[in-house]
Design a protein around this motif. Structure first.
Motif, PDB file in Angstrom:
ATOM      1  N   ARG A  15       9.714  -3.172  -1.452  1.00 11.06           N
ATOM      2  CA  ARG A  15      10.309  -3.441  -2.770  1.00 11.06           C
ATOM      3  C   ARG A  15       9.572  -2.661  -3.860  1.00 11.06           C
ATOM      4  N   ILE A  16       8.253  -2.639  -3.797  1.00 17.03           N
ATOM      5  CA  ILE A  16       7.459  -1.906  -4.785  1.00 17.03           C
ATOM      6  C   ILE A  16       7.736  -0.405  -4.680  1.00 17.03           C
ATOM      7  N   LYS A  17       7.856   0.102  -3.440  1.00 20.81           N
ATOM      8  CA  LYS A  17       8.111   1.534  -3.239  1.00 20.81           C
ATOM      9  C   LYS A  17       9.479   1.934  -3.784  1.00 20.81           C
ATOM     10  N   ILE A  18      10.471   1.087  -3.607  1.00 18.79           N
ATOM     11  CA  ILE A  18      11.802   1.390  -4.145  1.00 18.79           C
ATOM     12  C   ILE A  18      11.771   1.414  -5.665  1.00 18.79           C
ATOM     13  N   MET A  19      11.054   0.473  -6.291  1.00 12.42           N
ATOM     14  CA  MET A  19      10.929   0.457  -7.756  1.00 12.42           C
ATOM     15  C   MET A  19      10.308   1.760  -8.264  1.00 12.42           C
ATOM     16  N   ALA A  20       9.353   2.304  -7.490  1.00 11.87           N
ATOM     17  CA  ALA A  20       8.622   3.500  -7.914  1.00 11.87           C
ATOM     18  C   ALA A  20       9.270   4.790  -7.430  1.00 11.87           C
ATOM     19  N   GLY A  21      10.456   4.690  -6.800  1.00 10.50           N
ATOM     20  CA  GLY A  21      11.154   5.881  -6.334  1.00 10.50           C
ATOM     21  C   GLY A  21      10.520   6.530  -5.131  1.00 10.50           C
ATOM     22  N   LEU A  22       9.835   5.749  -4.295  1.00 12.07           N
ATOM     23  CA  LEU A  22       9.169   6.290  -3.105  1.00 12.07           C
ATOM     24  C   LEU A  22      10.037   6.074  -1.865  1.00 12.07           C
ATOM     25  N   ARG A  50       3.208   6.379   6.977  1.00  4.97           N
ATOM     26  CA  ARG A  50       1.962   6.929   7.528  1.00  4.97           C
ATOM     27  C   ARG A  50       1.305   7.955   6.604  1.00  4.97           C
ATOM     28  N   VAL A  51       1.892   8.207   5.450  1.00  6.50           N
ATOM     29  CA  VAL A  51       1.310   9.168   4.503  1.00  6.50           C
ATOM     30  C   VAL A  51       1.198   8.518   3.124  1.00  6.50           C
ATOM     31  N   PRO A  52       0.190   8.891   2.348  1.00  7.35           N
ATOM     32  CA  PRO A  52       0.070   8.347   0.985  1.00  7.35           C
ATOM     33  C   PRO A  52       1.235   8.827   0.106  1.00  7.35           C
ATOM     34  N   GLN A  53       1.630   7.987  -0.839  1.00  6.51           N
ATOM     35  CA  GLN A  53       2.666   8.354  -1.800  1.00  6.51           C
ATOM     36  C   GLN A  53       2.250   7.865  -3.188  1.00  6.51           C
ATOM     37  N   ASP A  54       2.751   8.560  -4.199  1.00  8.32           N
ATOM     38  CA  ASP A  54       2.483   8.174  -5.583  1.00  8.32           C
ATOM     39  C   ASP A  54       3.796   8.133  -6.353  1.00  8.32           C
ATOM     40  N   GLY A  55       3.947   7.125  -7.185  1.00  5.86           N
ATOM     41  CA  GLY A  55       5.166   6.985  -7.985  1.00  5.86           C
ATOM     42  C   GLY A  55       4.886   6.308  -9.307  1.00  5.86           C
ATOM     43  N   ARG A  56       5.949   6.097 -10.058  1.00  8.59           N
ATOM     44  CA  ARG A  56       5.800   5.562 -11.408  1.00  8.59           C
ATOM     45  C   ARG A  56       6.982   4.659 -11.739  1.00  8.59           C
ATOM     46  N   VAL A  57       6.717   3.583 -12.468  1.00  8.60           N
ATOM     47  CA  VAL A  57       7.758   2.664 -12.922  1.00  8.60           C
ATOM     48  C   VAL A  57       7.584   2.472 -14.427  1.00  8.60           C
ATOM     49  N   GLU A  58       8.682   2.560 -15.173  1.00  7.48           N
ATOM     50  CA  GLU A  58       8.654   2.300 -16.612  1.00  7.48           C
ATOM     51  C   GLU A  58       9.354   0.982 -16.878  1.00  7.48           C
ATOM     52  N   LEU A  59       8.662   0.058 -17.538  1.00 10.00           N
ATOM     53  CA  LEU A  59       9.215  -1.256 -17.841  1.00 10.00           C
ATOM     54  C   LEU A  59       9.289  -1.469 -19.338  1.00 10.00           C
ATOM     55  N   THR A  86       0.304   4.348  -2.805  1.00  9.84           N
ATOM     56  CA  THR A  86       0.254   3.730  -1.477  1.00  9.84           C
ATOM     57  C   THR A  86      -0.740   4.480  -0.602  1.00  9.84           C
ATOM     58  N   LEU A  87      -1.365   3.742   0.307  1.00  9.43           N
ATOM     59  CA  LEU A  87      -2.355   4.340   1.203  1.00  9.43           C
ATOM     60  C   LEU A  87      -2.240   3.692   2.578  1.00  9.43           C
ATOM     61  N   PRO A  88      -1.970   4.483   3.641  1.00  7.72           N
ATOM     62  CA  PRO A  88      -1.898   3.901   4.987  1.00  7.72           C
ATOM     63  C   PRO A  88      -3.293   3.524   5.485  1.00  7.72           C
ATOM     64  N   LYS A 109      -4.486  -1.473   8.999  1.00  9.39           N
ATOM     65  CA  LYS A 109      -3.787  -2.763   9.007  1.00  9.39           C
ATOM     66  C   LYS A 109      -2.427  -2.693   8.321  1.00  9.39           C
ATOM     67  N   GLY A 110      -2.044  -1.495   7.891  1.00  6.36           N
ATOM     68  CA  GLY A 110      -0.772  -1.347   7.195  1.00  6.36           C
ATOM     69  C   GLY A 110      -0.966  -0.690   5.844  1.00  6.36           C
ATOM     70  N   GLU A 111       0.133  -0.519   5.117  1.00  6.36           N
ATOM     71  CA  GLU A 111       0.062   0.159   3.825  1.00  6.36           C
ATOM     72  C   GLU A 111      -0.556  -0.736   2.748  1.00  6.36           C
ATOM     73  N   LYS A 112      -1.522  -0.176   2.060  1.00  7.02           N
ATOM     74  CA  LYS A 112      -2.128  -0.833   0.890  1.00  7.02           C
ATOM     75  C   LYS A 112      -1.514  -0.204  -0.356  1.00  7.02           C
ATOM     76  N   VAL A 113      -1.226  -1.027  -1.362  1.00  4.26           N
ATOM     77  CA  VAL A 113      -0.651  -0.541  -2.613  1.00  4.26           C
ATOM     78  C   VAL A 113      -1.559  -0.932  -3.775  1.00  4.26           C
ATOM     79  N   VAL A 114      -1.783   0.024  -4.671  1.00  4.72           N
ATOM     80  CA  VAL A 114      -2.474  -0.261  -5.926  1.00  4.72           C
ATOM     81  C   VAL A 114      -1.535   0.107  -7.063  1.00  4.72           C
ATOM     82  N   ILE A 115      -1.332  -0.832  -7.971  1.00  4.14           N
ATOM     83  CA  ILE A 115      -0.481  -0.618  -9.139  1.00  4.14           C
ATOM     84  C   ILE A 115      -1.375  -0.563 -10.375  1.00  4.14           C
ATOM     85  N   ARG A 116      -1.458   0.599 -11.007  1.00  6.83           N
ATOM     86  CA  ARG A 116      -2.210   0.743 -12.258  1.00  6.83           C
ATOM     87  C   ARG A 116      -1.295   0.366 -13.420  1.00  6.83           C
TER      88      ARG A 116
END
Length: 578
Positions: free
Chosen positions: A235-242, A248-257, A270-272, A275-282
């Motif tokens: 859900r977070i990846k879809i919001m950020a256009g990922l 299995r690969v890192p991705q970076d995206g952006r959301v404007e609210l 995102t970072l693989p 244990k699975g993908e970890k997400v950090v939202i700045r």
């Protein structure tokens, strides 16, 4: 029982508004669906405190400060969250058949009747500021209902594949459905409300952990079952256009609210992991960005020196410090103070964190060949007066920036060094000729962020007696300050912890700085390739206020604690206090 009186009439009776102002507010209310009190606040006629004082004086309704009141969680369960949010109230205490509730509008008889019927209790209303009620609702009800709904929904409908991940088509469908959307929105809104800088969503063996970085420190906020991980992250990846198929690969995206007229940017990374993908939202909350130099935490003498440096017609000014020390905010504040119709200001950044009106901002794009060095070359052909380079990372960028500073441009940039003196040596170590560094750099600002004591619970603490020369001199500085301020002594405060600050003892952050000006004598040291320690010794002889000194002054002013200064400037203190 509350007397049936209208709020407007009460405010007129106590003299907070006139009859004419009341009629204006009533007329304004007809054209909206807002409450009268809200309309009068928006018109600037009253404040929340005015309402509380008027109701207490006229009707004897007590006022409470919810931020200082600890509510029993069992009492909170008496009223469902939906009902509390609907009527803007929260239960405070229950004694026998009597339930005390804090209300934003204790004259709302229908709300009181509704709560009385639901709880089968006699209701005693007290009044509290609406913002405090919303804060308490979020604090005490939290995310439990949302998490449970999300978990039940997934557990009842999802069949997991052998590797524990959802089938892709089913995942795409699920992440658009209400429980997942609601939980992700709740996580983000909670982070914004807590003024968190980052949200960490981390898969563990049995759970998915959600943590918030508040005032520079990570706090665990909630745990959800491990099998919900795929839906939550997707859900977070879809919001950020990922791409949700790439796990299995890192991705970076952006959301404007746009949240109630607040512009918030979210940077998603995102970072693989094993244990699975970890997400950090700045979280970049534009409404909370302070771009006034006076709000950055400079001591008065430091602020005067910094203003003198940035108002030079040409030369380079460097801001140094580790990641997350507020360097970008300081740069933006400098640009805002310099921004005028007479100046052509151009920046090259990675990424552009905040948009500044009147400033030409360039986003780097390494895939297209637009890095700092190439961007800086192009900027020099755009007739700039002031240039801001997000970061000097290599010799090529450093040399182009220095060339710009020597040919009539004011250049502002950042470096990753611990002290101000280290920035000059760092440029030389990059391979820049010492005479170029000496002739181009006007000054260096080193900074750190430290937590401010919570005003609601900070407590007086004794100064430690086992510190020798450094802290003895600090005590002398406190005594001199006490004499200047006409006080017998200066109290040193420390953290205690309360509900307002989530029991941490700290709330909010401020910056500490050291501002080093490069004069003729220092230029000579740089040209003979002197070490950072030699440069720092000379700067101290000339009156440099170090990071530690800046922090100790904030201790003297009751802004922070000695422990926090030691945490942030630990190296310096351990070197000097043994």
């Amino acid at each position: 029982m509350i007397k049936k009186k209208r709020l407007g009439d009460i405010l007129v009776e106590v003299g907070f508004i006139t009859q004419e102002e009341l009629q204006q507010a009533l007329q304004e209310q007809k054209d909206s669906d807002k409450r009268l009190g809200q309309v009068m606040k928006e018109m600037g006629l009253i404040t929340d405190q005015d309402v509380m004082e008027a109701l207490e004086f006229q009707l004897g309704i007590p006022q409470v400060n919810l931020r200082k009141f600890v509510i029993d969680p069992e009492v909170v369960k008496v009223i469902p969250q939906a009902l509390a949010e609907k009527h803007r109230l929260i239960p405070m205490k229950k004694k026998g058949n009597n339930l005390t509730i804090a209300m934003a509008d204790p004259l709302d008889v229908m709300a009181i009747d509704d709560i009385s019927v639901h709880t089968n209790c006699e209701i005693t209303p007290v009044i509290a500021i609406e913002e405090e009620i919303e804060y308490a609702i979020n604090q005490y009800y939290g995310n439990e209902d949302v998490v449970n709904e999300f978990v039940e929904d997934i557990s009842s409908r999802v069949q997991l594949e052998e590797d524990g991940e959802l089938e892709l088509n089913r995942l795409r469908q699920m992440v658009e459905e209400a429980p997942v959307v609601k939980l992700v929105n709740n996580i983000i809104e909670e982070g914004i409300q807590l003024k968190a800088s980052d949200i960490h969503i981390e898969p563990q063996e049995q759970i998915v952990r959600v943590r918030y970085r508040v005032d520079g420190v990570l706090y665990n906020e909630m745990n959800v079952p491990r099998h919900t991980h795929s839906a939550l992250i997707s859900r977070i990846k879809i919001m950020a256009g990922l791409d949700i198929a790439k796990r299995r690969v890192p991705q970076d995206g952006r959301v404007e609210l746009d949240l109630e007229n607040r512009e918030v940017d979210l940077r998603v990374s995102t970072l693989p992991t094993i244990k699975g993908e970890k997400v950090v939202i700045r979280i970049l909350d534009k409404s909370s960005l302070m771009l006034d130099l006076k709000q950055l935490g400079f001591l008065p003498e430091q602020e005067r020196l910094f203003k003198r440096l940035i108002n030079q017609p040409y030369g380079m000014i460097l801001i140094t410090g580790p990641t997350g020390s507020g360097k970008t905010t300081t740069l933006y504040s400098a640009l805002k103070s310099l921004n005028s119709a007479e100046q052509n200001i151009i920046t090259v950044e990675d990424p552009v964190e905040y948009r500044l009106d009147g400033v030409n901002q360039v986003q780097t794009n390494p895939k297209a060949g637009l890095d700092f060095a190439n961007g800086l070359r192009s900027i020099l052909r755009q007739d700039p007066d002031i240039i801001m380079v997000g970061e000097i990372r290599d010799k090529e960028t450093a040399e182009i920036a220095i060339h710009a500073a020597l040919t009539g441009h004011l250049v502002l940039s950042t470096l990753h060094t611990n002290q101000a003196s280290g920035a000059l040596a760092r440029l030389v170590n990059m391979g820049v000729e010492p005479f170029l560094v000496a002739s181009s750099v006007l000054g260096v600002v080193a900074q750190r962020l430290l937590r401010k004591l919570c005003d609601d619970c900070k407590t007086v603490k004794e100064l430690p007696e086992d510190f020798d020369q450094k802290l003895n001199s600090f005590k002398e500085a406190l005594e001199r300050k006490a004499i200047q301020d006409g006080e017998a002594e200066v109290e040193r405060f420390g953290p205690q912890g309360c509900r307002v600050c989530n029991q941490t003892g700290y709330r909010g952050r401020t910056a500490i700085h050291e501002v080093l000006e490069v004069d003729a004598e220092m230029e000579k040291l740089v040209m003979r390739n002197a070490s950072a320690s030699e440069i720092e010794d000379l700067a101290k002889d000339k009156g440099l206020i170090t990071l530690e000194g800046s922090g100790l002054m904030k201790v003297a002013e009751g802004i922070t604690s000695l422990e926090e200064v030691m945490r942030v400037t630990k190296v310096q203190i351990e070197e000097e206090v043994k």
